[in-house]
Design a protein around this motif. Structure first.
Motif, mmCIF file in Angstrom:
data_model
loop_
_atom_site.group_PDB
_atom_site.id
_atom_site.type_symbol
_atom_site.label_atom_id
_atom_site.label_comp_id
_atom_site.label_asym_id
_atom_site.label_seq_id
_atom_site.Cartn_x
_atom_site.Cartn_y
_atom_site.Cartn_z
ATOM 1 N N ALA A 21 0.821 -1.215 0.000
ATOM 2 C CA ALA A 21 0.000 0.000 0.000
ATOM 3 C C ALA A 21 0.854 1.263 0.000
ATOM 4 O O ALA A 21 0.460 2.273 -0.580
ATOM 5 N N TRP A 22 2.001 1.237 0.619
ATOM 6 C CA TRP A 22 2.848 2.426 0.704
ATOM 7 C C TRP A 22 3.951 2.457 -0.342
ATOM 8 O O TRP A 22 4.801 3.340 -0.306
ATOM 9 N N SER A 23 3.919 1.522 -1.300
ATOM 10 C CA SER A 23 4.968 1.513 -2.318
ATOM 11 C C SER A 23 4.787 2.685 -3.277
ATOM 12 O O SER A 23 3.691 3.204 -3.467
ATOM 13 N N ARG A 24 5.856 3.123 -3.875
ATOM 14 C CA ARG A 24 5.816 4.267 -4.786
ATOM 15 C C ARG A 24 5.004 3.971 -6.035
ATOM 16 O O ARG A 24 4.443 4.862 -6.649
ATOM 17 N N ARG A 25 4.946 2.702 -6.442
ATOM 18 C CA ARG A 25 4.187 2.343 -7.635
ATOM 19 C C ARG A 25 2.687 2.544 -7.435
ATOM 20 O O ARG A 25 1.959 2.748 -8.388
#
Length: 50
Positions: A21-25
């Motif tokens: 959920a917090w990934s840059r993608r």
């Protein structure tokens, strides 16, 4: 013993979902979803009529 294994699996699952959920993608997708309530209704009506 089994409860400890279950706790470890649930912790790893939680951390995996949190990292996803917090990934840059995912930032762009979540930003677009966050702005949906602020969009103009007239643009939505035009899309429905087409």
């Amino acid at each position: 013993m089994i409860s400890g294994i279950a706790t470890a699996i649930l912790l790893l699952t939680f951390l995996g979902i949190w990292a996803w959920a917090w990934s840059r993608r995912r930032k762009k997708d979540f930003s677009e979803a966050a702005n949906l309530p602020l969009e103009d209704d007239s643009s939505l009506n035009k899309e429905r009529e087409a």
